[in-house]
Scaffold this active site. Structure first.
Site, mmCIF file in Angstrom:
data_model
loop_
_atom_site.group_PDB
_atom_site.id
_atom_site.type_symbol
_atom_site.label_atom_id
_atom_site.label_comp_id
_atom_site.label_asym_id
_atom_site.label_seq_id
_atom_site.Cartn_x
_atom_site.Cartn_y
_atom_site.Cartn_z
ATOM 1 N N HIS A 158 -4.362 11.627 -24.167
ATOM 2 C CA HIS A 158 -3.200 10.832 -23.746
ATOM 3 C C HIS A 158 -3.612 9.791 -22.710
ATOM 4 O O HIS A 158 -3.117 8.659 -22.717
ATOM 5 C CB HIS A 158 -2.129 11.744 -23.124
ATOM 6 C CG HIS A 158 -1.552 12.750 -24.080
ATOM 7 N ND1 HIS A 158 -1.795 14.103 -23.982
ATOM 8 C CD2 HIS A 158 -0.734 12.593 -25.151
ATOM 9 C CE1 HIS A 158 -1.142 14.743 -24.942
ATOM 10 N NE2 HIS A 158 -0.504 13.851 -25.676
ATOM 11 N N HIS A 160 -3.414 15.458 -21.854
ATOM 12 C CA HIS A 160 -4.853 15.681 -21.735
ATOM 13 C C HIS A 160 -5.561 14.325 -21.764
ATOM 14 O O HIS A 160 -4.905 13.272 -21.798
ATOM 15 C CB HIS A 160 -5.351 16.628 -22.839
ATOM 16 C CG HIS A 160 -4.922 16.221 -24.224
ATOM 17 N ND1 HIS A 160 -5.309 15.046 -24.816
ATOM 18 C CD2 HIS A 160 -4.117 16.842 -25.128
ATOM 19 C CE1 HIS A 160 -4.800 14.961 -26.024
ATOM 20 N NE2 HIS A 160 -4.043 16.034 -26.237
ATOM 21 N N GLY A 211 4.236 15.585 -23.883
ATOM 22 C CA GLY A 211 3.755 16.210 -22.650
ATOM 23 C C GLY A 211 2.516 17.047 -22.898
ATOM 24 O O GLY A 211 1.808 16.847 -23.887
#
Ligand code: PAF
Length: 283
Positions: free
Chosen positions: A41, A38, A35
């Site tokens: 990802h 940004h 998680g």
């Protein structure tokens, strides 16, 4: 407006969600994350979508890859933002198990990777790390059974460890490494960059500048040892506390003394204040 991805939090619900993809013969790509998403990802998601009709993103802050003195409890968990980001990115499925789902009380099996996992880089400073990563990633792979799994090259040793693990366990998927996404000033994107103060953030890009300069000198034929000695001094003088700066074989991560023994990867880890930054570059 894009529709929200299906969010699943239990293994049976995950199975029910992915089975139609398998039965329809649709390719599935997995993007494992903790998680705090940004642009790095999102580059993984983009490549996942290019390769597969269906994309699942896992969000799980994996307790077993953190040592007791590390930032497990303070690790950022902006789940609402992450779901909004993944909605915009049009992913199909978000796999967000709790620690209890991933590691029920009866859990008793651990993967202990060797090879690149014992290269004396991250493992030297975070000895628990790759056992935790390899175990959770093996679980993510078997839970979702993807055709592809995408990882950032920023965590280069992790990428090598996971690639080797999938090969050794004959897992029928392809692990793909995606180039590091950087800020305009060169700082590698990381969910932990939010820990940097404004002053530290100004200095942080030096790490990549030093890596680039060292790679250029080695490519030109300068000897690796002296080039790295100078680079270490520069990192030190900028106020970092250096854990390592090393030249390694890009595939095995074995130490390398000369360019002819390459391909070479330069890997660095250094603390800026309380924030530990890692980065790497190919030569
Ligand atoms: O790189 C990460 O975010 C994590 O180490 C991973 C691969 C999701 C495993 O927890």
């Amino acid at each position: 407006m894009a529709s929200r991805p299906t969010i699943v939090t239990t293994v049976p619900a995950l199975r029910r969600a992915v089975e139609p993809f398998w039965h329809a013969g649709e390719r599935l790509a997995l993007v494992p994350t903790m998680g705090a998403l940004h642009r790095g990802h999102l580059a993984l998601v983009r490549e996942a979508k290019r390769r597969a009709k269906r994309v699942v993103v896992s969000i799980f802050v994996n307790p077993t890859q953190f040592a007791p003195n590390e930032d497990f409890s303070s690790y950022p968990r902006p789940i609402k933002n992450d779901i909004a980001t993944l909605t915009d990115a049009k992913v199909d499925l978000v796999w967000a198990p709790s620690p209890e789902v991933m590691y029920p009380d009866s859990f008793a099996t651990k993967i202990e990777p060797a090879g690149a996992a014992k290269a004396g880089l991250e493992d030297k400073f975070r000895p628990h790390f790759f056992g935790g990563v390899a175990t959770v990633v093996a679980k993510l792979f078997t839970q979702t059974a993807p055709d592809f799994a995408l990882f950032g090259q920023k965590d280069y040793q992790q990428l090598r460890v996971v690639t080797q693990m999938a090969k050794d366990l004959d897992l029928p998927l392809k692990v793909i490494g995606i180039p590091t996404v950087r800020e305009k000033d060169g700082l590698a994107l990381s969910s932990r960059n939010v820990y940097l103060s404004a002053a530290e953030r100004n200095v942080a890009p030096l790490l990549y500048r030093v890596l680039k300069a060292a790679a250029t000198r080695i490519k030109k034929g300068d000897a690796i040892g002296p080039v790295l000695d100078v680079a270490r001094i520069e990192i030190d003088l900028a106020g970092f506390s250096l854990d390592y700066l090393e030249a390694r074989h890009a595939l095995t991560l074995a130490p390398i003394a000369s360019r002819k023994d390459g391909p070479i990867r330069l890997l660095v880890a250094a603390k800026m204040g309380k924030t530990r930054l890692i980065d790497n570059i190919g030569v």
